[in-house]
Design a protein around this motif. Structure first.
Motif, PDB file in Angstrom:
ATOM      1  N   GLU A   1       0.601  -1.276  -0.011  1.00  0.00           N
ATOM      2  CA  GLU A   1       0.037  -0.037   0.110  1.00  0.00           C
ATOM      3  C   GLU A   1       0.865   1.354   0.013  1.00  0.00           C
ATOM      4  O   GLU A   1       0.579   2.158  -0.849  1.00  0.00           O
ATOM      5  N   HIS A   2       1.699   1.295   0.720  1.00  0.00           N
ATOM      6  CA  HIS A   2       2.545   2.508   0.913  1.00  0.00           C
ATOM      7  C   HIS A   2       3.498   2.900  -0.261  1.00  0.00           C
ATOM      8  O   HIS A   2       3.535   4.148  -0.827  1.00  0.00           O
ATOM      9  N   VAL A   3       3.675   1.969  -0.953  1.00  0.00           N
ATOM     10  CA  VAL A   3       4.571   2.228  -2.124  1.00  0.00           C
ATOM     11  C   VAL A   3       3.461   2.515  -3.378  1.00  0.00           C
ATOM     12  O   VAL A   3       3.538   3.783  -4.234  1.00  0.00           O
ATOM     13  N   SER A   4       2.388   1.998  -3.581  1.00  0.00           N
ATOM     14  CA  SER A   4       1.438   2.308  -4.433  1.00  0.00           C
ATOM     15  C   SER A   4       0.715   3.642  -4.219  1.00  0.00           C
ATOM     16  O   SER A   4       0.609   4.481  -5.251  1.00  0.00           O
TER      17      SER A   4
ATOM     18  N   LYS B   1       3.391   6.377  -5.194  1.00  0.00           N
ATOM     19  CA  LYS B   1       3.523   6.453  -6.644  1.00  0.00           C
ATOM     20  C   LYS B   1       2.204   7.630  -7.211  1.00  0.00           C
ATOM     21  O   LYS B   1       2.567   8.089  -8.088  1.00  0.00           O
ATOM     22  N   LYS B   2       1.155   7.000  -6.521  1.00  0.00           N
ATOM     23  CA  LYS B   2       0.060   8.067  -7.271  1.00  0.00           C
ATOM     24  C   LYS B   2      -0.093   9.348  -6.738  1.00  0.00           C
ATOM     25  O   LYS B   2      -0.646  10.329  -7.347  1.00  0.00           O
ATOM     26  N   ALA B   3       0.772   9.560  -5.547  1.00  0.00           N
ATOM     27  CA  ALA B   3       0.439  11.007  -5.084  1.00  0.00           C
ATOM     28  C   ALA B   3       1.022  12.216  -5.769  1.00  0.00           C
ATOM     29  O   ALA B   3       2.103  12.128  -6.649  1.00  0.00           O
ATOM     30  N   ASP B   4       0.373  13.304  -6.110  1.00  0.00           N
ATOM     31  CA  ASP B   4       0.642  14.462  -6.721  1.00  0.00           C
ATOM     32  C   ASP B   4       1.434  15.396  -5.572  1.00  0.00           C
ATOM     33  O   ASP B   4       2.206  16.194  -5.978  1.00  0.00           O
ATOM     34  N   VAL B   5       1.059  15.271  -4.436  1.00  0.00           N
ATOM     35  CA  VAL B   5       1.587  16.104  -3.547  1.00  0.00           C
ATOM     36  C   VAL B   5       1.451  15.430  -2.086  1.00  0.00           C
ATOM     37  O   VAL B   5       0.182  14.863  -1.920  1.00  0.00           O
ATOM     38  N   VAL B   6       2.209  15.513  -1.302  1.00  0.00           N
ATOM     39  CA  VAL B   6       1.801  15.184   0.235  1.00  0.00           C
ATOM     40  C   VAL B   6       2.171  16.342   1.247  1.00  0.00           C
ATOM     41  O   VAL B   6       3.065  17.236   1.151  1.00  0.00           O
TER      42      VAL B   6
ATOM     43  N   CYS C   1       7.808   8.650  -1.520  1.00  0.00           N
ATOM     44  CA  CYS C   1       7.220   9.512  -2.590  1.00  0.00           C
ATOM     45  C   CYS C   1       8.347  10.386  -3.308  1.00  0.00           C
ATOM     46  O   CYS C   1       9.398  10.642  -2.607  1.00  0.00           O
ATOM     47  N   ARG C   2       7.877  10.556  -4.267  1.00  0.00           N
ATOM     48  CA  ARG C   2       9.057  11.474  -5.189  1.00  0.00           C
ATOM     49  C   ARG C   2       8.350  12.814  -5.433  1.00  0.00           C
ATOM     50  O   ARG C   2       9.058  13.909  -5.880  1.00  0.00           O
ATOM     51  N   CYS C   3       6.992  13.141  -5.147  1.00  0.00           N
ATOM     52  CA  CYS C   3       6.288  14.254  -5.371  1.00  0.00           C
ATOM     53  C   CYS C   3       6.960  15.295  -4.520  1.00  0.00           C
ATOM     54  O   CYS C   3       7.366  15.155  -3.457  1.00  0.00           O
ATOM     55  N   LYS C   4       6.122  16.430  -4.453  1.00  0.00           N
ATOM     56  CA  LYS C   4       6.325  17.431  -3.638  1.00  0.00           C
ATOM     57  C   LYS C   4       5.801  17.364  -2.208  1.00  0.00           C
ATOM     58  O   LYS C   4       4.926  16.781  -2.090  1.00  0.00           O
ATOM     59  N   LYS C   5       6.946  17.623  -0.854  1.00  0.00           N
ATOM     60  CA  LYS C   5       6.225  17.142   0.095  1.00  0.00           C
ATOM     61  C   LYS C   5       6.396  18.490   0.922  1.00  0.00           C
ATOM     62  O   LYS C   5       7.192  19.319   0.961  1.00  0.00           O
TER      63      LYS C   5
END
Ligand code: CTP
Length: 414
Positions: A73-76, A79-84, A113-117
């Motif tokens: 769950e945490h990986v999927s 991947k989906k996140a646009d922002v955290v 997460c690779r998106c903006k945090k």
């Protein structure tokens, strides 16, 4: 506005956790897909059912919960996140992330997460000011995390100082700034003017106009969301200064002239939406003008109550900018008319050496001062595009699209 965007909200054990429910709800209303991740401590402050009801998604807190929809769950989710956004972020979670510790659902997901945090710290002032916490915050910033300064005020523990979680409205602005627009204006410096000017008569009175500043503020905000570095020179309005914009408040046309011309040479684009006074009182009285003090025209009984106010011209800021335009700069004016809209606007385009003028008629339903909509025509040297009635935000987007297209065309031709 956020359709198709996935927002992860991290909630940690802080009394401010209840405020994140409003944020989750606001995001959902804007059609975002919202997932809330809670630390084990956070569930002592707010029940996960609140978030599940608001978001329609399972609220995640336990890494080893076997009721997950996905295998990892945490990986999927990551991947989906646009922002955290982690709000409230406790000293504990800030410290863990800064040191690479991932020992629960929130920290493992954030780590993947690779998106903006974005982090909104909320804690007691002494904790927040502790050099260890400050070092950890600096570490997060160094790794590209955006850290929102906590608000200053009365804290739940009874102390007063920095440590309050900012209001959900502000947190939402940070998420919107990150997600709603393509950053197609990154690297551009834009100066926008907005609102009315006020010209003093005496310490009590002034001359002004009906401008509310809404159109200019919408332009400034949209430029910022598209990644530009924005300065807004604003007359006195009832509007809140937009986030991510440097706002300079002015009162008179002279002050606007000074603030705008001092910054003009650094700008790639200048958009003058302000309603600047063309005239100001020639003499400003230091004292309140009394009725009998007014120079009355007393030549006849019918005119006994008349007062005459002598006016002088203000400087035309836009005309000045047109004459001193730096190479490659794009200058956009506005023309508000009550008659011969296009003809008058075209004359202003030429006379003031503008690259574009946005013409709007006070006579048109849905256009003009105060409302949330506008109806405008974008006029350039060789094009006229009439936009239908739309929100001032949408109008702002069209204005910026056209400016960018014209600038790109100019660059191609050079
Ligand atoms: N403007 C300006 N300085 C002034 C007056 C106007 O910079 N002293 C700018 C406005 O911000 C706007 C544009 O000029 O972008 C046109 O303003 P408008 O009031 O429509 O026209 P004016 O040029 O003032 O002409 P008139 O009042 O005669 O219509």
């Amino acid at each position: 506005m956020l359709k198709g965007k996935t927002v992860l909200l991290g909630v940690t054990g802080s009394i401010a956790a209840y405020k994140t429910a409003s944020l989750a709800s606001a995001l959902k209303k804007l059609n975002a897909d919202v997932y809330v991740l809670m630390t084990p401590n956070a569930v002592n402050f707010i029940n996960p059912i609140t978030f599940e009801t608001l978001t329609g998604n399972k609220c995640l807190s336990d890494t080893f919960d076997r009721n997950f929809e996905y295998s990892v769950e945490h990986v999927s989710l990551a991947k989906k996140a646009d922002v955290v956004m982690i709000a409230p972020a406790s000293a504990n979670v800030i410290g863990k992330i800064a040191h690479g510790i991932a020992d629960d659902m929130l920290t493992t997901t954030v780590m993947a997460c690779r998106c903006k945090k974005i982090i909104a710290p909320a804690m007691n002032t002494n904790m927040f000011e502790n050099p260890i916490v400050q070092d950890n915050i600096d570490t997060l910033k160094r790794y590209g995390y955006e850290v929102i300064s906590p608000a200053v005020g009365y804290l739940a523990c009874g102390d007063t100082g920095a440590g309050k979680m900012p209001d959900p409205e502000l947190l939402l602005e940070y998420i919107l700034q990150e997600t709603v627009c393509e950053k197609d204006m990154r690297g551009l410096r834009v100066l926008v003017t907005a609102g009315p000017t006020r010209e003093k008569i005496d310490p009590v009175r002034y001359i002004t106009n009906h401008s509310t500043g809404k159109m200019g503020y919408a332009v400034a905000k949209t430029c910022a969301r598209r990644g530009a570095e924005v300065t807004l020179v604003s007359g006195q309005t009832a509007l809140k200064a937009p986030e991510f914009v440097k706002t300079v408040q002015i009162t008179s046309a002279k002050e606007m002239f000074d603030e705008v011309t001092a910054r003009a040479q650094e700008q790639d684009i200048i958009i003058k939406a302000a309603a600047v006074a063309d005239y100001r009182p020639k003499y400003v009285s230091a004292e309140k003008i009394k009725k009998h003090d007014v120079k009355a025209d007393v030549t006849g009984s019918a005119q006994t109550d008349m007062a005459v106010l002598e006016l002088e011209r203000t400087d035309d800021i836009l005309a000045y900018l047109g004459e001193h335009k730096k190479q490659g700069q794009f200058l956009c004016g506005f023309a508000m008319e009550t008659q011969d809209l296009l003809e008058n606007a075209r004359k202003k385009l030429k006379k003031k050496h503008l690259d574009m003028i946005v013409a709007n008629s006070l006579r048109e339903e849905g256009a003009g001062f105060g409302g949330d909509t506008n109806v405008v025509t974008l006029i350039t040297e060789d094009e006229e595009v009439s936009l239908g009635k739309m929100s001032k935000e949408e109008t702002a987007s069209h204005i910026l699209d056209k400016i960018l297209a014209r600038m790109a065309r100019r660059q191609r031709e050079e």
